[in-house]
Motif scaffolding. Structure first.
Motif, PDB file in Angstrom:
ATOM      1  N   TYR A  97      19.462  -2.949   0.528  1.00 35.75           N
ATOM      2  CA  TYR A  97      18.662  -3.296   1.698  1.00 35.75           C
ATOM      3  C   TYR A  97      18.874  -4.769   2.075  1.00 35.75           C
ATOM      4  N   ALA A  98      18.884  -5.642   1.065  1.00 37.20           N
ATOM      5  CA  ALA A  98      19.055  -7.071   1.333  1.00 37.20           C
ATOM      6  C   ALA A  98      20.393  -7.346   1.996  1.00 37.20           C
TER       7      ALA A  98
ATOM      8  N   MET B 202       0.824  -1.199   0.000  1.00 36.97           N
ATOM      9  CA  MET B 202       0.000   0.000   0.000  1.00 36.97           C
ATOM     10  C   MET B 202       0.866   1.259   0.000  1.00 36.97           C
ATOM     11  N   ARG B 203       1.965   1.215   0.754  1.00 33.46           N
ATOM     12  CA  ARG B 203       2.885   2.351   0.742  1.00 33.46           C
ATOM     13  C   ARG B 203       3.510   2.517  -0.645  1.00 33.46           C
ATOM     14  N   ALA B 204       3.848   1.402  -1.286  1.00 32.24           N
ATOM     15  CA  ALA B 204       4.421   1.474  -2.632  1.00 32.24           C
ATOM     16  C   ALA B 204       3.414   2.068  -3.613  1.00 32.24           C
ATOM     17  N   LEU B 205       2.158   1.637  -3.523  1.00 30.81           N
ATOM     18  CA  LEU B 205       1.115   2.215  -4.373  1.00 30.81           C
ATOM     19  C   LEU B 205       0.988   3.715  -4.133  1.00 30.81           C
TER      20      LEU B 205
ATOM     21  N   GLY C  77      14.546  -6.068   4.044  1.00 28.93           N
ATOM     22  CA  GLY C  77      15.668  -6.501   3.226  1.00 28.93           C
ATOM     23  C   GLY C  77      15.323  -7.412   2.068  1.00 28.93           C
ATOM     24  N   TRP C  78      14.352  -8.306   2.250  1.00 34.47           N
ATOM     25  CA  TRP C  78      14.140  -9.366   1.265  1.00 34.47           C
ATOM     26  C   TRP C  78      12.850  -9.238   0.463  1.00 34.47           C
ATOM     27  N   SER C  79      12.040  -8.242   0.770  1.00 32.90           N
ATOM     28  CA  SER C  79      10.744  -8.140   0.086  1.00 32.90           C
ATOM     29  C   SER C  79      10.597  -6.997  -0.919  1.00 32.90           C
ATOM     30  N   PRO C  80      11.567  -6.088  -1.101  1.00 29.91           N
ATOM     31  CA  PRO C  80      11.348  -4.990  -2.054  1.00 29.91           C
ATOM     32  C   PRO C  80      11.032  -5.427  -3.482  1.00 29.91           C
ATOM     33  N   ILE C  81      11.712  -6.458  -4.000  1.00 31.03           N
ATOM     34  CA  ILE C  81      11.453  -6.868  -5.383  1.00 31.03           C
ATOM     35  C   ILE C  81      10.041  -7.423  -5.551  1.00 31.03           C
ATOM     36  N   PRO C  82       9.619  -8.417  -4.742  1.00 30.22           N
ATOM     37  CA  PRO C  82       8.224  -8.871  -4.890  1.00 30.22           C
ATOM     38  C   PRO C  82       7.215  -7.781  -4.538  1.00 30.22           C
ATOM     39  N   ARG C  83       7.607  -6.843  -3.681  1.00 29.75           N
ATOM     40  CA  ARG C  83       6.714  -5.723  -3.347  1.00 29.75           C
ATOM     41  C   ARG C  83       6.451  -4.876  -4.584  1.00 29.75           C
TER      42      ARG C  83
ATOM     43  N   LEU D 131      13.700   2.169 -12.287  1.00 32.89           N
ATOM     44  CA  LEU D 131      13.866   0.722 -12.174  1.00 32.89           C
ATOM     45  C   LEU D 131      15.254   0.349 -11.670  1.00 32.89           C
ATOM     46  N   ILE D 132      16.277   0.934 -12.284  1.00 33.72           N
ATOM     47  CA  ILE D 132      17.653   0.615 -11.879  1.00 33.72           C
ATOM     48  C   ILE D 132      17.904   1.071 -10.447  1.00 33.72           C
ATOM     49  N   GLY D 133      17.411   2.271 -10.107  1.00 32.93           N
ATOM     50  CA  GLY D 133      17.581   2.771  -8.744  1.00 32.93           C
ATOM     51  C   GLY D 133      16.882   1.897  -7.722  1.00 32.93           C
ATOM     52  N   TYR D 134      15.700   1.421  -8.079  1.00 32.29           N
ATOM     53  CA  TYR D 134      14.951   0.567  -7.149  1.00 32.29           C
ATOM     54  C   TYR D 134      15.671  -0.757  -6.934  1.00 32.29           C
ATOM     55  N   ILE D 135      16.150  -1.366  -8.006  1.00 34.42           N
ATOM     56  CA  ILE D 135      16.866  -2.639  -7.885  1.00 34.42           C
ATOM     57  C   ILE D 135      18.141  -2.461  -7.078  1.00 34.42           C
ATOM     58  N   PHE D 136      18.860  -1.370  -7.320  1.00 32.96           N
ATOM     59  CA  PHE D 136      20.071  -1.093  -6.536  1.00 32.96           C
ATOM     60  C   PHE D 136      19.720  -0.974  -5.058  1.00 32.96           C
TER      61      PHE D 136
END
Length: 434
Positions: A180-181, A91-94, A320-326, A170-175
């Protein structure tokens, strides 16, 4: 579709600096994009579902069930799994995607009226002040301050091409996700696994255990002030010992929020929110993102449950582990809502959209309502309600949002705080009543 809804319908150039911005007016209702309001309405209610534990229990209980002041039994454990899979972070991402889209939408219309980006900067400045009031006087979980600060950066990127905004986001988010991970995996490995028992890791493990104890103790201290009804003491604590936290949040959430805002800008300009994408592709990618992201989250949640919901384990899966699926789920949900929402014309959809049009008032208003529900000087329910009962409070509060927003907006042009924010932004009084 009106011309203001089309990406690139106005020049991406600043107006002359002598443009009289005080003569400008906000967007009219006819200029709104319906999907944005509906998604925003769902997001603002979803944020309450995510935050309700931190409103009604110690702040650390948001991620760490042992911090609950009530029993957190098997039913609550499974509800935690459901919340993590369906709500937390999504919801925060949305909301962040929509904030980015809203930044460009506002400037698109401002450019069409002859304004410069100074108007947006003024708007963000007042949002930052609202955020400071929210953090210091109402609730420590504020997002408005760091949204405003990060928004200043986004304003400098608004004239980039949509493609550059998309790929940078996209690149910034993946970085950020990889960073975070890495940052959150190390504490878990050292503190919660046998690796931390080695002689080399022992000092770090001691430091991590000390950090955990200090965080829980500070959370208990704030909880005691809330339960006692010492509102002045609570505000004093925030202003004296935690004054720096809004700035920390800028950096902590910046690696997620800044890329998401850029993605929101790019997607808006490419016509994502106004139905310009092929419906079949929107449905396909929407369901893929939602399904794969949810399955990924479920695997993380079941692992954490089997691991006993450890402190650093929960911190790892939440941050740490949920940003990509988020991101997959947030984009998937947005795509499906854009695709299916035109068919939703019933009373519920109308009320959700109205809640989205008054999202600013609903977001801050929710925090104010929670003051009266939980603080000791009011109803005093802090630390008294289990997780299931907290969801009952959430349902009642969401019902309140749906109940007031539509009738209000039928009589008035804006939500109360939306109106105040517009008046401050443009430096003039606008009529509120229709």
């Amino acid at each position: 579709m009106s011309t203001v809804e089309q990406a690139g319908s106005v020049p991406i150039e600043d107006a002359p600096v002598d443009t009289p911005e005080s003569s400008l007016v906000p967007a009219k209702k006819a200029e709104r994009i319906g999907s944005l309001d509906l998604i925003r309405g769902i997001a603002v209610m979803g944020i309450l579902v995510a935050n309700i534990v931190a409103f009604g229990q110690p702040f650390q209980a948001y991620m760490y069930p042992e911090a609950f002041l009530t029993d957190h039994g098997p039913a609550s454990d499974w509800l935690l799994v459901a919340q993590f899979v369906l709500i937390d972070g999504k919801m925060r991402a949305l909301f962040t995607l929509l904030f980015g889209a809203g930044l460009y939408l506002f400037m698109e219309r401002a450019w069409a009226r002859g304004a410069s980006r100074r108007l947006q900067m003024r708007r963000l400045f007042f949002l930052m002040l609202f955020g400071m009031i929210h953090f210091y006087l109402i609730w420590l979980g504020d997002i408005l301050f760091y949204y405003a600060v990060i928004g200043f950066v986004i304003v400098g990127c608004l004239k980039w091409s949509a493609k550059a905004q998309l790929w940078t986001g996209l690149i910034g988010y993946i970085f950020g996700a990889l960073l975070y991970a890495t940052m959150l995996s190390v504490p878990y490995v050292v503190s919660e696994t046998s690796i931390g028992e080695s002689e080399e890791m022992a000092p770090m493990r001691v430091d991590l255990d000390r950090g955990k104890a200090e965080a829980l103790a500070e959370s208990s201290r704030e909880s005691a002030l809330i339960q006692s009804g010492d509102y002045f003491g609570y505000v004093t604590l925030r202003a004296t010992e935690h004054w720096y936290e809004p700035l920390v949040n800028v950096f902590f959430f910046g690696l997620e929020s800044l890329p998401l805002m850029l993605l929101g800008v790019a997607l808006y300009r490419m016509g994502f929110f106004s139905g310009s994408f092929a419906p079949r592709k929107m449905r396909l990618w929407g369901w893929l993102g939602l399904t794969i992201g949810a399955a990924w989250h479920l695997a993380l949640a079941l692992w954490a449950k089997g691991d006993g919901y450890t402190y650093y384990g929960m911190l790892a899966i939440f941050v740490g582990w949920s940003p990509i699926p988020r991101l997959m789920m947030a984009l998937g949900i947005a795509a499906l809502l854009v695709e299916y929402s035109p068919q939703w014309t019933g009373w519920l959809a109308q009320r959700v959209s109205a809640a989205g049009r008054a999202a600013f008032t609903n977001y801050l208003g929710t925090s104010i309502v929670m003051l009266f529900v939980f603080h000791g000087w009011a109803l005093g329910l802090f630390g008294e309600l289990s997780r299931p009962m907290l969801y009952v409070v959430t349902a009642l509060t969401c019902a309140l949002m749906l109940a007031w927003s539509k009738p209000w907006l039928e009589r008035y042009r804006y939500g109360p705080l939306e109106w105040l924010w517009r008046c401050l932004t443009y430096g003039k009084m606008f009529p509120l009543k229709r």
